[in-house]
Design an enzyme around this catalytic site. Structure first.
Site, PDB file in Angstrom:
ATOM      1  CE  LYS A 130      -4.270  -1.686   1.288  1.00 35.47           C
ATOM      2  NZ  LYS A 130      -5.664  -1.552   2.108  1.00 35.47           N
ATOM      3  CE  LYS A 214      -6.445  -7.030  -1.419  1.00 36.13           C
ATOM      4  NZ  LYS A 214      -7.368  -6.712  -0.438  1.00 36.13           N
ATOM      5  CE  LYS A 217     -13.994  -2.104   0.645  1.00 35.09           C
ATOM      6  NZ  LYS A 217     -13.210  -2.442   1.536  1.00 35.09           N
TER       7      LYS A 217
HETATM    8  N1  AQP Z   1      -9.821 -10.045  -3.371  1.00 41.02           N
HETATM    9  C1  AQP Z   1     -10.027 -10.896  -2.300  1.00 41.02           C
HETATM   10  N2  AQP Z   1     -10.445 -11.796  -2.182  1.00 41.02           N
HETATM   11  C2  AQP Z   1     -10.835 -12.471  -1.111  1.00 41.02           C
HETATM   12  N3  AQP Z   1     -11.058 -11.729   0.117  1.00 41.02           N
HETATM   13  C3  AQP Z   1     -10.813 -10.447  -0.050  1.00 41.02           C
HETATM   14  N4  AQP Z   1     -10.827  -9.551   1.121  1.00 41.02           N
HETATM   15  C4  AQP Z   1     -10.466  -8.369   0.381  1.00 41.02           C
HETATM   16  N5  AQP Z   1     -10.177  -8.456  -0.995  1.00 41.02           N
HETATM   17  C5  AQP Z   1     -10.370  -9.723  -1.120  1.00 41.02           C
HETATM   18  C6  AQP Z   1     -11.619  -9.562   2.222  1.00 41.02           C
HETATM   19  O1  AQP Z   1     -12.662  -8.848   2.604  1.00 41.02           O
HETATM   20  C7  AQP Z   1     -12.369  -8.246   3.830  1.00 41.02           C
HETATM   21  C8  AQP Z   1     -12.753  -6.933   3.936  1.00 41.02           C
HETATM   22  O2  AQP Z   1     -11.646  -6.151   3.386  1.00 41.02           O
HETATM   23  P1  AQP Z   1     -11.274  -4.700   3.946  1.00 41.02           P
HETATM   24  O3  AQP Z   1     -12.350  -4.003   3.410  1.00 41.02           O
HETATM   25  O4  AQP Z   1     -11.121  -4.605   5.169  1.00 41.02           O
HETATM   26  O5  AQP Z   1     -10.065  -4.439   3.098  1.00 41.02           O
HETATM   27  P2  AQP Z   1      -8.949  -4.950   2.067  1.00 41.02           P
HETATM   28  O6  AQP Z   1      -8.580  -6.242   2.648  1.00 41.02           O
HETATM   29  O7  AQP Z   1      -7.866  -3.862   2.078  1.00 41.02           O
HETATM   30  O8  AQP Z   1      -9.953  -4.777   0.805  1.00 41.02           O
HETATM   31  P3  AQP Z   1      -9.909  -4.209  -0.490  1.00 41.02           P
HETATM   32  O9  AQP Z   1     -11.118  -4.378  -1.408  1.00 41.02           O
HETATM   33  O10 AQP Z   1      -8.660  -4.464  -1.239  1.00 41.02           O
HETATM   34  O11 AQP Z   1      -9.914  -2.694  -0.058  1.00 41.02           O
HETATM   35  P4  AQP Z   1      -8.788  -1.559  -0.432  1.00 41.02           P
HETATM   36  O12 AQP Z   1      -8.507  -1.544  -1.892  1.00 41.02           O
HETATM   37  O13 AQP Z   1      -9.464  -0.307   0.249  1.00 41.02           O
HETATM   38  O14 AQP Z   1      -7.631  -1.856   0.361  1.00 41.02           O
HETATM   39  C9  AQP Z   1     -11.159  -8.772   4.374  1.00 41.02           C
HETATM   40  O15 AQP Z   1     -11.499  -9.947   5.285  1.00 41.02           O
HETATM   41  C10 AQP Z   1     -10.472  -9.343   3.211  1.00 41.02           C
HETATM   42  O16 AQP Z   1      -9.512 -10.276   3.518  1.00 41.02           O
END
Ligand code: AQP
Length: 352
Positions: A130, A214, A217
């Site tokens: 990040k 992965k 968002k």
């Molecule tokens: N690609 C993924 N596949 C499976 N699980 C996923 N999670 C996130 N991306 C995937 C799981 O979703 C939960 C919530 O995630 P989060 O909102 O706390 O943040 P994150 O993991 O950082 O998700 P994003 O979508 O990638 O957000 P950004 O882009 O803002 O960083 C967690 O249980 C995560 O494992």
């Protein structure tokens, strides 16, 4: 009692926790949820709520580790709560609340900042991803993010944490912090060593544009992800445009090893249909993606349509969502308050 500086040594005291089992997890209100969040975590929330005491947080304190527009943060928080409810999390069975409404998170995070070691945080790959080349310019909060995550879990003495695979390393850190706290303060089994619940074909959903990243968002390309709010046409278009190769659907799992984008689509099909990947390959082996992608799109639309309809209903009724959040915050505070009293006492603070 002697503080252990590097978490190495044989005398750790954490595995003998014998309190009740409890599930905790959270999602950041940083934008609409996508299929990865749904399959990696949210479907597990729904499965777990019937058998376990569950606490599901909207982690707005984590969200502000990168700048969030103050005009949007509250509505984004409500949107994640609406997504939990629309996916089937039942507020009569599970607690749903915003992290910032329960002070235990920030207080315990501070205590844990004094337990965790800088070297442990420096190894966190999500921070490196990040922060990128900008690691000196990002917030201190982004660096300390996994310490807050440990506090989230342990402020409830949660024993099980349903998350996607990307969170595995953070969960290991939570266990290290719990173990070191128990050891440093001579309280074996005070904190449980929380277990990640990561299994299943949805545990790691990849970007539709790049099978090595992965689904996320924050990916600038909206075509890289299926949002829970996407309509049928958008879902079909995104799967049609999903990167694949010129080959056919193979007839065995080993043949997916060098084809990450195809592996991802097969994994999504398996997770949505409840079939194994082998069963999916059995059904589509030898077919081109002109057949497989529309079938996958139809399956996703059929699965997600009722969720997105309910999600929109909740978004049209923000008062109903707010009521759930307020009541959830009260219940969450009632669980964490006596735990925090004990933590302060164990650490020897005045007035305890
Ligand atoms: N690609 C993924 N596949 C499976 N699980 C996923 N999670 C996130 N991306 C995937 C799981 O979703 C939960 C919530 O995630 P989060 O909102 O706390 O943040 P994150 O993991 O950082 O998700 P994003 O979508 O990638 O957000 P950004 O882009 O803002 O960083 C967690 O249980 C995560 O494992």
């Amino acid at each position: 009692m002697k503080q252990n500086q590097d978490n190495k040594g044989a005398d750790y005291q954490g595995a003998d926790y014998n309190g009740p089992s409890r599930v905790f997890s959270g999602m950041q209100p940083t934008g609409a949820l996508h299929l990865g969040n749904y399959l990696g975590a949210l479907t597990k929330f729904v499965d777990l709520q019937d058998e376990h005491e569950c606490v599901f947080c909207i982690v707005d304190l984590h969200a502000v580790t990168v700048f969030q527009d103050p005009k949007l943060l509250a509505s984004q928080t409500r949107e994640i709560a609406a997504a939990y409810l629309a996916a089937g999390v039942d507020p009569d069975k599970a607690i749903i609340y915003p992290q910032s409404q329960v002070a235990a998170h920030t207080e315990l995070a501070w205590f844990f900042n004094c337990v965790a070691r800088v070297g442990w945080l420096s190894r966190m790959t999500q921070f490196k991803d990040k922060a990128g080349k900008n690691s000196q310019a990002v917030s201190v909060g982004l660096y300390a993010y996994p310490v807050l995550q440990a506090a989230d879990i342990l402020a409830f003495k949660a024993t099980h944490v349903p998350v996607g695979e990307d969170q595995k390393q953070h969960l290991e850190l939570s266990r290290d912090i719990a173990q070191k706290f128990n050891n440093d303060f001579g309280v074996p089994g005070f904190f449980p060593l929380p277990e990640p619940l990561i299994k299943g074909p949805g545990a790691r959903i990849m970007s539709l544009r790049d099978g090595s990243k992965k689904m996320s968002k924050s990916d600038p390309s909206d075509n890289s992800r299926i949002n829970l709010t996407d309509d049928a046409e958008t879902i079909a278009k995104k799967f049609r445009k999903a990167r694949t190769d010129a080959g056919m659907v193979p007839d065995n799992i080993d043949a997916l090893a060098e084809r990450p984008e195809v592996k991802n689509l097969v994994g999504i099909y398996a997770a949505l249909s409840g079939m194994s990947e082998t069963q999916v390959l059995g059904e589509y082996a030898g077919q081109g993606f002109g057949v497989f992608k529309p079938a996958l799109a139809d399956l996703a639309v059929e699965h997600l349509r009722p969720i997105s309809t309910r999600l929109n209903d909740y978004l049209d009724n923000p008062d109903e969502v707010d009521k759930v959040l307020r009541s959830g915050a009260e219940k969450a505070a009632a669980i964490s308050a006596p735990i925090m009293d004990d933590v302060r006492r164990v650490m020897g603070f005045w007035g305890t």
